[in-house]
Design an enzyme around this catalytic site. Structure first.
Site, mmCIF file in Angstrom:
data_model
loop_
_atom_site.group_PDB
_atom_site.id
_atom_site.type_symbol
_atom_site.label_atom_id
_atom_site.label_comp_id
_atom_site.label_asym_id
_atom_site.label_seq_id
_atom_site.Cartn_x
_atom_site.Cartn_y
_atom_site.Cartn_z
ATOM 1 N N GLY A 867 59.613 28.443 69.248
ATOM 2 C CA GLY A 867 60.155 27.222 68.476
ATOM 3 C C GLY A 867 61.423 26.743 68.861
ATOM 4 O O GLY A 867 61.878 25.592 69.099
ATOM 5 N N GLU A 868 62.438 27.802 69.337
ATOM 6 C CA GLU A 868 63.667 27.151 69.485
ATOM 7 C C GLU A 868 63.911 26.972 71.195
ATOM 8 O O GLU A 868 64.990 26.096 71.355
ATOM 9 C CB GLU A 868 64.701 28.101 68.994
ATOM 10 C CG GLU A 868 64.555 28.235 67.651
ATOM 11 C CD GLU A 868 65.600 29.279 66.716
ATOM 12 O OE1 GLU A 868 66.637 28.836 66.316
ATOM 13 O OE2 GLU A 868 65.084 30.266 66.326
ATOM 14 N N MET A 869 63.199 27.654 72.148
ATOM 15 C CA MET A 869 63.728 27.675 73.478
ATOM 16 C C MET A 869 63.485 26.084 73.790
ATOM 17 O O MET A 869 64.438 25.575 74.587
ATOM 18 C CB MET A 869 62.535 28.462 74.241
ATOM 19 C CG MET A 869 62.702 28.043 75.842
ATOM 20 S SD MET A 869 62.053 26.889 76.249
ATOM 21 C CE MET A 869 60.132 27.324 76.225
#
Ligand code: FES
Ligand code: FES
Length: 909
Positions: A867-869
């Site tokens: 989700g954050e990459m």
């Protein structure tokens, strides 16, 4: 009152309504057609769209006095049901169109109106339509939604069948890496996935409605709070102030030991001071929301206004008073100390670049505003339902404040219409708890979009100064960093986000010698809360831009300079860690032809263009999976008569916790012949689900995925017979054996030392390379992203639809962060549009996703998170592309047209 005859979903309905009531409220609250959602309540998001007499209407702003008698209204309930899906709903499911699902009914309704009049639209026509109907989605990046409409049109034209499109896996096959549709999809596309406001309508009759009295200034002493008039207002049950809070009236911010504050500065209801605009000073509890709202206006708060420090530099000024008396405004510091002293090195190195950067207060902008309710159960426990993505952590943070022992505070997660991290912090939980304890009655609180935007936490702005030195070959030899984090007035997780400067400035590259200092600063602007990427979009923006500047200075291609410096086997990150896998060179190799093509395209377009210029940019994307140190997760599994229940607190923002939980469990349990339909998910209710940790830091897939795997392995071990087959439930019971098994997984890590920033905090990483192509209008300064290509390595892909969706959604928020999104101006940045949320036409339809799947040694089945990459540094590639197009490098985000235009004018002088 008016009597209206409406034809709703083909059925004649008589309703008695207030002429001022909105159609949305009548549909939802009088007719209980809760598939129609209310997000912004102001005609900006399309969540409430319905079809009225053939036209798409925003039901939140249409007053009943303007609805004609016998108007024909179609809501999501009239389009299809779980047993009888419309083609659009089917297509939405198979394209992963519903992440959180809050926008979904509104989109499906709008799509129906389009396809009713044009069953062969082009992609551009679909995009134009959703722009016109103002349907906004914060999760998906829009591309899957256009895919879904195109597919639905084909289905409706009979060019393809559902049978051809539905994924049918052979019996016993793995779900891993497939496009299996998530379990919640069908409910989401039919509007039957109940969110907090929908459940609120099912509460008992004596439920009290809460409205807040909130601060309208940013910093003040509270001299008095007079509730006398408010208490006399109709329907009012109670008006609560800090005096009514039974506990310490403080949220526990879980401060680091080296934090100069005690972490207890955030009041539940403000007592002595106001620390930020929107602070809650009193709560009115009444029989109806309107009565509560009317009475809240009668509470008189006398204040003495104080100077407001609205940025880190302002709060760090010598003459600034302490926002929390007794605690310095700079309340936490940490250093990065790696390798040799950098000052002597910088003097000798031939290539030096230096710059200031700012990445600001990006607002989360979920389409569903904060909402929740609370009550006391039959055992005297306080049950709080909210959008929390950190159930057990939040109970710990609020128990003392509201005045209950920890084992009496139980949180339950409602289906959440997106959080993107803001719900890593408690928001309304403690207010609900105080109100329920005071009255002993069920209590309900929902925010308007204005309250959502002005009250909840935001991304913490980083003010950064970086200096980078490279040798004659372009090898980075030294990095100096200085960063000040504006964390607003409340410290919770402020020290933690500051440590991310050490982790991410220079991440992905071999930089042996680093000296840096970071600090957390209390200000009077919005309190900082987690936001997707958590410290990396700030830190990586600065260091990626430095790499670009270095490339320009040395005349080396930005991709090749990255290639020269990217971490190789055995080399360590800025905080001294070895990576789990070394793949950055492979990703750059994969990205190289796309980058070359992007440069070529820009060159070609520039040949014949005068007013518009085109450019390309590249950035490295890098993020970690897990909370720093020995992060841990627990999951339970239980064999039942009907299969296996998987019991966890894998909170869902809409990212796909259900799909993750099912896939991880099935992958282990299929060895014993269990099918996906045999697995029941029991999730996110602290009374029955164990502590799986929060859904943040891209940790869940790794930590809770591993814990799920371990729990299922333990179950199979417990069921195993001597001949290698497995006992059934009945056999297990007959033999008096346990039916319940637990699994726990702990990362083999230690947190970083705050004196050096060195340590081994993380076990699994995610990597990406992004190539961006932009167009810059030289006359207006407006930049538009034309094309994005991302090469990602997030390990084994657990579910392709989920991973694609997360990457597209993250990149879209990156476009917003680069160009439009901010929460700075308390007057202007108070609506979705005012905050710069990307609408469909702001987001390119030309996004290419490329994967490399390198199994992670410690990831469950080789998986990392995802989700954050994609939001770690996409904005850097976009900003570099703007520079490439017009020569203006924006260092202070967002890159508003006026900033780019000012840069162009300066260059032309
Ligand atoms: S447009 Fe009606 S809720 Fe947003
Ligand atoms: S799926 Fe669109 S807002 Fe979440």
């Amino acid at each position: 009152m008016l009597k209206k005859i409406l034809v709703i979903n083909g059925i004649i309905r008589n309703v008695i309504v207030s002429p001022e009531a909105s159609l949305a409220d009548v549909l939802r609250k009088q007719l209980f057609l809760t598939g129609t959602k209310v997000g912004c309540g102001k005609g900006e998001c399309g969540a409430c769209n319905v079809i009225m007499d053939g036209k798409v209407i925003k039901s939140c702003i249409l007053k009943m006095k303007r609805v004609t008698d016998e108007a024909e209204i179609t809501t999501i309930e009239g389009i299809g049901s779980q047993d009888d899906l419309h083609d659009i709903q089917f297509a939405w499911m198979i394209h992963g169109g519903a992440q959180c699902g809050f926008c979904t009914p509104g989109f499906v309704v709008s799509a129906k109106a389009l396809l009713d009049q044009n069953n062969k639209p082009t992609r551009d026509e679909v995009r134009d339509w959703f722009q016109k109907t103002r349907n906004v989605c914060r999760c998906t990046g829009y591309q899957p939604l256009v895919d879904a409409v195109m597919e639905a049109a084909k289905l409706m034209r009979g060019e393809v069948t559902r049978k051809q499109l539905w994924l049918n896996l052979p019996e016993g096959a793995s779900l891993i890496g497939t496009e299996t549709v998530r379990p919640s999809a069908c409910a989401k596309v039919t509007g039957t996935w109940d969110f907090g406001a929908d459940l609120g309508l099912t509460l008992p009759e004596d439920t009290l409605h809460i409205k807040l009295v909130q601060a309208t200034v940013s910093h003040a002493n509270i001299l008095s709070i007079d509730t006398t008039e408010a208490e006399k207002m109709p329907g009012v049950a109670r008006v609560l102030t800090y005096k009514d809070v039974k506990g310490t009236n403080r949220i526990n911010g879980l401060a680091f030991p080296s934090n100069k504050g005690d972490g207890l500065e955030r009041p539940i209801l403000n007592d002595k001071k106001i620390f930020q605009f929107g602070d809650a000073i009193a709560m009115v509890l009444a029989d109806t929301p309107t009565h509560a709202e009317d009475a809240a206006k009668k509470v008189v708060v006398e204040i003495e206004e104080l100077p407001a420090y609205m940025s880190a530099p302002a709060a760090m000024a010598e003459d600034a008073i302490e926002i929390h008396p007794g605690t310095p405004n700079v309340y936490f510091e940490l250093k990065t100390v790696k390798g040799a002293e950098t000052a002597p090195l910088m003097k000798k190195l031939p290539n030096i670049v230096e710059e200031d950067f700012y990445v600001g207060r990006q607002p989360h902008l979920p389409i569903e505003p904060d909402v929740g309710f609370a009550y006391l159960d039959e055992d005297g426990k306080l049950i709080i339902h909210s959008k929390s993505i950190a159930l057990h952590l939040h109970a710990l943070m609020i128990a003392d404040g509201i005045g209950l022992p920890l084992d009496k505070v139980m949180l339950v997660q409602n289906n959440a219409g997106g959080t993107f991290g803001y719900k890593f912090s408690p928001t309304i939980e403690s207010l609900l708890g105080v109100a329920a304890l005071d009255t002993g009655k069920p209590v309900y609180l929902e925010f308007s979009m204005y309250q959502q935007i002005t009250y909840t936490g935001k991304r913490s702005p980083f003010w950064m100064h970086l200096k980078m030195g490279a040798d004659k070959d372009g090898k980075i030899q030294a990095l100096e960093t200085d960063w000040s984090v504006d964390h607003g007035p409340y410290c919770e997780f402020g020290d933690l986000v500051t440590t991310k400067g050490s982790v991410f400035m220079g991440a992905g590259y071999k930089v042996d010698n680093i000296r840096g200092v970071g600090r957390t600063v209390a200000t009077n602007h919005a309190w900082g809360s987690a936001f997707r990427g958590y410290g990396s979009p700030q830190s990586l923006f600065a260091s990626e831009q430095m790499v670009d500047k270095l490339a320009v200075k040395m005349g080396i291609d930005p991709l090749e300079l990255r290639y020269k410096n990217a971490l190789k086997e055995g080399e360590v990150t800025p905080n001294g860690c070895k990576l789990d896998v070394y793949v950055i060179h492979q990703l750059l190799d994969k990205a190289r032809p796309y980058y070359a093509k992007a440069k070529e395209t820009a060159k070609e377009k520039n040949k014949n263009s005068v007013d518009k210029k085109y450019g390309s940019g590249i950035s490295l994307l890098f993020y970690t999976c897990g909370l720093d140190g020995a992060d841990s997760s627990e999951v339970g599994v239980e064999i039942t008569k009907n299969g296996v229940s998987v019991i966890s607190s894998w909170e869902d923002h809409g990212q796909g916790a259900d799909m993750g939980s099912l896939t991880h469990a099935h992958e282990t349990l299929r060895k014993a012949g269990y099918k996906p339909e045999d697995i029941k998910l029991i999730m996110n209710d602290m009374r029955i689900t164990p502590n799986s940790g929060p859904a943040g830091g891209s940790r869940s897939n790794v930590l809770t995925g591993n814990a799920t795997r371990v729990a299922c392995e333990n179950l199979l071990e417990g069921l195993k017979k001597t001949d290698g087959t497995y006992r059934t439930y009945d056999e297990q019971i007959a033999e008096g054996k346990s039916t319940r098994y637990d699994g726990k997984w702990t990362a083999p890590c230690i947190a970083c030392d705050v004196e050096t920033g060195q340590g081994n905090p993380i076990s699994v990483y995610m990597y990406g390379v992004l190539v961006a192509g932009v167009e810059v209008d030289l006359t207006t300064g407006k930049a538009h992203v034309d094309k994005l290509t991302i090469v990602s390595d997030v390990g084994t892909i657990i579910n392709k639809l989920v991973v694609d969706g997360q990457i597209l959604g993250g990149l879209t928020q990156g476009i917003g962060l680069a160009l439009t999104e901010d929460f700075e101006d308390l007057k202007k940045h108070t609506t979705l549009t005012g905050c710069g949320i990307p609408q469909i036409k702001d987001v390119t339809d030309d996004i290419t996703l490329i994967y490399q799947e390198t199994p992670r040694p410690l990831g469950p089945y080789g998986a990392a998170g995802v989700g954050e990459m994609p939001l770690s540094a996409p904005h850097s590639a976009i900003i570099s592309a703007i520079y490439d197009a017009c020569g203006v490098r924006i260092t202070h985000l967002p890159a508003y047209p006026e900033k780019i235009l000012a840069g162009i004018k300066k260059l032309n002088k």
